[in-house]
Design a protein around this motif. Structure first.
Motif, PDB file in Angstrom:
ATOM      1  N   LYS A   3       0.834  -1.201   0.000  1.00 43.62           N
ATOM      2  CA  LYS A   3       0.000   0.000   0.000  1.00 43.62           C
ATOM      3  C   LYS A   3       0.867   1.249   0.000  1.00 43.62           C
ATOM      4  CE  LYS A   3      -0.501   0.412   4.961  1.00 43.62           C
ATOM      5  NZ  LYS A   3      -1.410   0.665   6.044  1.00 43.62           N
ATOM      6  N   CYS A   4       0.262   2.345  -0.399  1.00 44.08           N
ATOM      7  CA  CYS A   4       0.926   3.642  -0.433  1.00 44.08           C
ATOM      8  C   CYS A   4       1.070   4.152   1.001  1.00 44.08           C
ATOM      9  CB  CYS A   4       0.094   4.612  -1.270  1.00 44.08           C
ATOM     10  SG  CYS A   4       0.743   6.294  -1.325  1.00 44.08           S
ATOM     11  N   ASN A   5       2.266   4.535   1.379  1.00 44.91           N
ATOM     12  CA  ASN A   5       2.495   5.065   2.718  1.00 44.91           C
ATOM     13  C   ASN A   5       1.910   6.460   2.890  1.00 44.91           C
ATOM     14  OD1 ASN A   5       3.996   2.749   2.737  1.00 44.91           O
ATOM     15  ND2 ASN A   5       5.727   3.650   3.781  1.00 44.91           N
ATOM     16  N   HIS A   6       1.625   7.141   1.789  1.00 46.64           N
ATOM     17  CA  HIS A   6       1.088   8.505   1.862  1.00 46.64           C
ATOM     18  C   HIS A   6      -0.426   8.499   2.074  1.00 46.64           C
ATOM     19  CE1 HIS A   6       0.966  12.807   1.276  1.00 46.64           C
ATOM     20  NE2 HIS A   6       0.003  12.632   0.396  1.00 46.64           N
ATOM     21  N   VAL A  11      -1.774  -0.916  -3.781  1.00 51.78           N
ATOM     22  CA  VAL A  11      -1.135  -0.894  -5.094  1.00 51.78           C
ATOM     23  C   VAL A  11      -0.713  -2.310  -5.456  1.00 51.78           C
ATOM     24  CG1 VAL A  11      -0.323   1.484  -4.850  1.00 51.78           C
ATOM     25  CG2 VAL A  11       1.147  -0.379  -4.146  1.00 51.78           C
ATOM     26  N   ILE A  26       6.326   2.953  -0.407  1.00 49.76           N
ATOM     27  CA  ILE A  26       5.741   3.639  -1.559  1.00 49.76           C
ATOM     28  C   ILE A  26       5.223   4.978  -1.066  1.00 49.76           C
ATOM     29  CG2 ILE A  26       3.956   3.526  -3.330  1.00 49.76           C
ATOM     30  CD1 ILE A  26       4.126   0.392  -2.819  1.00 49.76           C
ATOM     31  N   HIS A  27       5.777   6.072  -1.575  1.00 53.04           N
ATOM     32  CA  HIS A  27       5.453   7.409  -1.093  1.00 53.04           C
ATOM     33  C   HIS A  27       4.443   8.134  -1.971  1.00 53.04           C
ATOM     34  CE1 HIS A  27       8.588   7.226   1.958  1.00 53.04           C
ATOM     35  NE2 HIS A  27       9.309   6.606   1.043  1.00 53.04           N
ATOM     36  N   ALA A  28       4.062   7.550  -3.108  1.00 53.68           N
ATOM     37  CA  ALA A  28       3.070   8.156  -3.993  1.00 53.68           C
ATOM     38  C   ALA A  28       2.474   7.069  -4.871  1.00 53.68           C
ATOM     39  CB  ALA A  28       3.699   9.243  -4.855  1.00 53.68           C
ATOM     40  N   CYS A  29       1.189   7.197  -5.164  1.00 49.56           N
ATOM     41  CA  CYS A  29       0.523   6.220  -6.035  1.00 49.56           C
ATOM     42  C   CYS A  29      -0.440   6.966  -6.953  1.00 49.56           C
ATOM     43  CB  CYS A  29      -0.221   5.188  -5.188  1.00 49.56           C
ATOM     44  SG  CYS A  29      -1.681   5.841  -4.356  1.00 49.56           S
ATOM     45  N   ILE A  38       4.394  10.618 -10.451  1.00 49.10           N
ATOM     46  CA  ILE A  38       4.512   9.678  -9.336  1.00 49.10           C
ATOM     47  C   ILE A  38       5.949   9.574  -8.847  1.00 49.10           C
ATOM     48  CG2 ILE A  38       4.334   7.256  -8.657  1.00 49.10           C
ATOM     49  CD1 ILE A  38       1.804   7.104 -10.367  1.00 49.10           C
ATOM     50  N   ALA A  42       7.133  10.863  -5.216  1.00 43.60           N
ATOM     51  CA  ALA A  42       7.686   9.872  -4.294  1.00 43.60           C
ATOM     52  C   ALA A  42       9.036  10.322  -3.761  1.00 43.60           C
ATOM     53  CB  ALA A  42       7.799   8.515  -4.983  1.00 43.60           C
TER      54      ALA A  42
END
Length: 49
Positions: A3-6, A11, A26-29, A38, A42
């Motif tokens: 999953k996206c951390n943001h 994902v 993951i900092h952006a999705c 992206i 990220a």
């Protein structure tokens, strides 16, 4: 599933292989960043953590 951390959106494993940082985060999705930006988003978010 990764999953996206943001934003917390799930994902795919393939997305994670391409866009995760060296720690696997993951900092952006596609849910929280424009598709074209992206990788840049990220990198910026990773610098802020």
């Amino acid at each position: 599933m990764p999953k996206c951390n943001h934003c917390g959106a799930h994902v795919s494993e393939r997305f994670a292989r391409v866009f995760a940082d060296e720690r696997g985060e993951i900092h952006a999705c596609v849910s929280c960043s424009a598709n074209a930006g992206i990788a840049e988003a990220a990198r910026e978010r990773a610098r802020g953590t």
